[in-house]
Design an enzyme around this catalytic site. Sequence first.
Site, PDB file in Angstrom:
ATOM      1  N   TRP A  62      -4.187  22.011  -0.932  1.00 33.03           N
ATOM      2  CA  TRP A  62      -4.587  20.666  -1.322  1.00 33.03           C
ATOM      3  C   TRP A  62      -6.082  20.637  -1.057  1.00 33.03           C
ATOM      4  CZ3 TRP A  62      -6.851  16.336   0.959  1.00 33.03           C
ATOM      5  CH2 TRP A  62      -6.774  15.151   0.207  1.00 33.03           C
ATOM      6  N   ARG A  91       3.328  20.228   0.077  1.00 33.28           N
ATOM      7  CA  ARG A  91       2.165  20.034   0.950  1.00 33.28           C
ATOM      8  C   ARG A  91       0.841  20.150   0.204  1.00 33.28           C
ATOM      9  NH1 ARG A  91       2.134  20.609   6.446  1.00 33.28           N
ATOM     10  NH2 ARG A  91       4.162  20.334   7.360  1.00 33.28           N
ATOM     11  N   LYS A 141       2.983   2.139  -5.635  1.00 33.02           N
ATOM     12  CA  LYS A 141       3.891   2.962  -6.460  1.00 33.02           C
ATOM     13  C   LYS A 141       3.335   3.085  -7.874  1.00 33.02           C
ATOM     14  CE  LYS A 141       5.239   3.721  -3.474  1.00 33.02           C
ATOM     15  NZ  LYS A 141       5.445   4.769  -2.493  1.00 33.02           N
ATOM     16  N   ASN A 162      -5.628  25.540   7.328  1.00 36.34           N
ATOM     17  CA  ASN A 162      -5.210  24.165   7.083  1.00 36.34           C
ATOM     18  C   ASN A 162      -6.050  23.290   7.993  1.00 36.34           C
ATOM     19  OD1 ASN A 162      -3.887  21.830   6.453  1.00 36.34           O
ATOM     20  ND2 ASN A 162      -1.965  22.354   7.472  1.00 36.34           N
ATOM     21  N   LYS A 179       2.539  15.636  -0.300  1.00 33.72           N
ATOM     22  CA  LYS A 179       3.599  14.892   0.391  1.00 33.72           C
ATOM     23  C   LYS A 179       3.288  14.724   1.873  1.00 33.72           C
ATOM     24  CE  LYS A 179       7.699  12.993   0.410  1.00 33.72           C
ATOM     25  NZ  LYS A 179       7.562  11.595  -0.036  1.00 33.72           N
TER      26      LYS A 179
HETATM   27  C1  F6R Z   1       2.991   6.951  -0.960  1.00 36.65           C
HETATM   28  C2  F6R Z   1       3.081   7.977   0.039  1.00 36.65           C
HETATM   29  C3  F6R Z   1       2.067   8.017   1.115  1.00 36.65           C
HETATM   30  C4  F6R Z   1       2.764   8.261   2.458  1.00 36.65           C
HETATM   31  C5  F6R Z   1       1.726   8.451   3.564  1.00 36.65           C
HETATM   32  C6  F6R Z   1       2.372   8.597   4.923  1.00 36.65           C
HETATM   33  O1  F6R Z   1       4.050   7.026  -1.872  1.00 36.65           O
HETATM   34  O2  F6R Z   1       3.959   8.800   0.019  1.00 36.65           O
HETATM   35  O3  F6R Z   1       1.310   6.855   1.152  1.00 36.65           O
HETATM   36  O4  F6R Z   1       3.568   7.176   2.732  1.00 36.65           O
HETATM   37  O5  F6R Z   1       0.971   9.585   3.286  1.00 36.65           O
HETATM   38  O6  F6R Z   1       3.281   9.641   4.937  1.00 36.65           O
HETATM   39  P1  F6R Z   1       4.375   9.770   6.060  1.00 36.65           P
HETATM   40  O7  F6R Z   1       5.336   8.665   5.894  1.00 36.65           O
HETATM   41  O8  F6R Z   1       4.977  11.114   5.834  1.00 36.65           O
HETATM   42  O9  F6R Z   1       3.663   9.688   7.374  1.00 36.65           O
END
Ligand code: F6R
Length: 600
Positions: free
Chosen positions: A73, A28, A482, A99, A595
Amino acid sequence: MCGIFGYIGNNKQAADLVLTGLKSLEYRGYDSWGIAAVNEGGRILLEKKTGKIGAAEFNFKNHSRIAIGHTRWATHGGVTVANAHPHLDCTGHFALIHNGIIENYDEIKKALLKIGHRFISETDSEVAVHLLEENYKSLIKKNKTNSQDSLFVEALKITFSSFRGLNAVIVLNAKNRTFGAAKNGSPLVLGFGNKENYLASDSQAILPYTNKLYFMEDQELVLVTKDQIKVFDLISGKEKSIKPVSVSWKTETEDKGKLPHFMLKEILDQGKVIKNIVTDSDENIKKFASLISSSFGTYLVGCGTAAYACLTGTYIFSKIAKKHVNFSVASEFGYLIDFLTEKSLVIGLSQSGETIDLIDVMKKAKERGVKLGAIVNVLGSTLYRMTDNKLLLNAGVEKAVVSTKAFTAKIAHLLLIAYALTGDINKGKTELRKAVEILEELFKPSSLNAIKTLATKLYRHKNIYIIGRGISYPIALESALKIKEASYIHAEGFAGGELKHGVIALVEKGTPCLAFLPNDETYFDTLSGVMEMKARGGFIIGIGFKNHEVFDEFINSGDCQMASGIPNVVVGQLLGYYLALCHGVDPDKPRNLAKSVTVK
Ligand code: F6R
């Protein structure tokens, strides 16, 4: 963003327990971390460090039965020890972790500075602990009769209610040895143990200790002692009666085995993930298909990689099901929802199920009476809980910050839903099985080595351009993402047709240009774009089902018709991975990223 973990109970190793919890939440945010515990004399012990937790240890002189911790973060204030959480008030009574973003922090800070509060950090978070100190002090002065716990709750209520923005705060009250927490927006989960209680930003961190959970709602405040958890309404201040849920979810752990990185492991997992999707029950796929066909307007919404999966979905539904579905980046969708009605359907796509831009707009859509659906990887996440119609991606834990297998799992599900709309789900399964066969070829050492060698030829370049048309357009965007996030090389994806409308000005001798050329109606038009780039000196990397003399390099990504986006994006993922290695970047935790993005 930001991982939070708190423990209160009889275990004297509270700080160690919190450190373990934080390690599982580090995805996180990994700019800095910190832990606060309380010694026998009621003094707060603090440990704060910048950088990843890794194998961090600490040595508090005294054991503590209460502790909170935070992985950060950075939003407001650089990555320094001073800016790491927890933050203390001037008197050492409270330690606070936060947060979210306190949008009006500057005006609160000015007022607090005027009355003598000393600030150590540049964060918005630190104002919260000083304001709490101030509010608590004035309540104590005014009120001699109420218990210290109820004054603490009241002070936290007043403090939290003065913040603008989406926030969660957790306060360790060293004198009373209690926690207080309040939330509006950012996720918080409480865990009920036997004479011990837990608090975290994610249920996965609590599940090793207890499966009796309560997911805090927005506008709730809690007081946590070792024996009980009391929940209050933040507006009225009244105590609420709540029912914890006993979940049967398991702690999901993932091991990268002998592989050097989770990113590589998760890329290589994709064959298995898609195989599982093909053999899963069709029930939910059909349910989503009928939801879409009974709705007046369907909107696929997500962020980052999930957004590109949504955009891919628009092509999939158009081509396969002759159905128009709309797409929006979640952070923009809030400005587009005025026309939604009760007949509209909004489907949120997300790996984590916690992305605040998505959650926020789903809530707004819900308020308008819109039907909601979720295609999500994490069981029990906020997105999972807030929707009646849910489809689990079943991609397994995704640990690398750079998302890979969740993307292809989303594409595979959208493809099956589109085929379900035509009544021929088996056609979708056949295409996905073919995609799995192609992935098996791509994952052979010889193919992996070819992509690795290509990366060594490209990594010194500052820019990489990627084109694709139709379904390959979002694949070009996702491949560029990517490469950018894993290797820090500037990569940009374009709709092939847009090239001549400006982008081609950037192509010069030796510029790496990737082109996706699957066996579909886009082939010849994309090939024209390739010729135009080649004519300007571009170094052409063709990715598709057949080689062509114009390519300087070719990667065979086979032919699996409408599922072609899957092997094509996997090539982009592998290139991103190997480029990261060439640059010495840890692809599991690239700089500046987290993440789970739970701040706006
Ligand atoms: C790119 C990446 C981010 C997530 C975005 C949404 O590799 O990981 O662009 O895709 O932050 O995250 P989720 O799918 O968890 O809502």
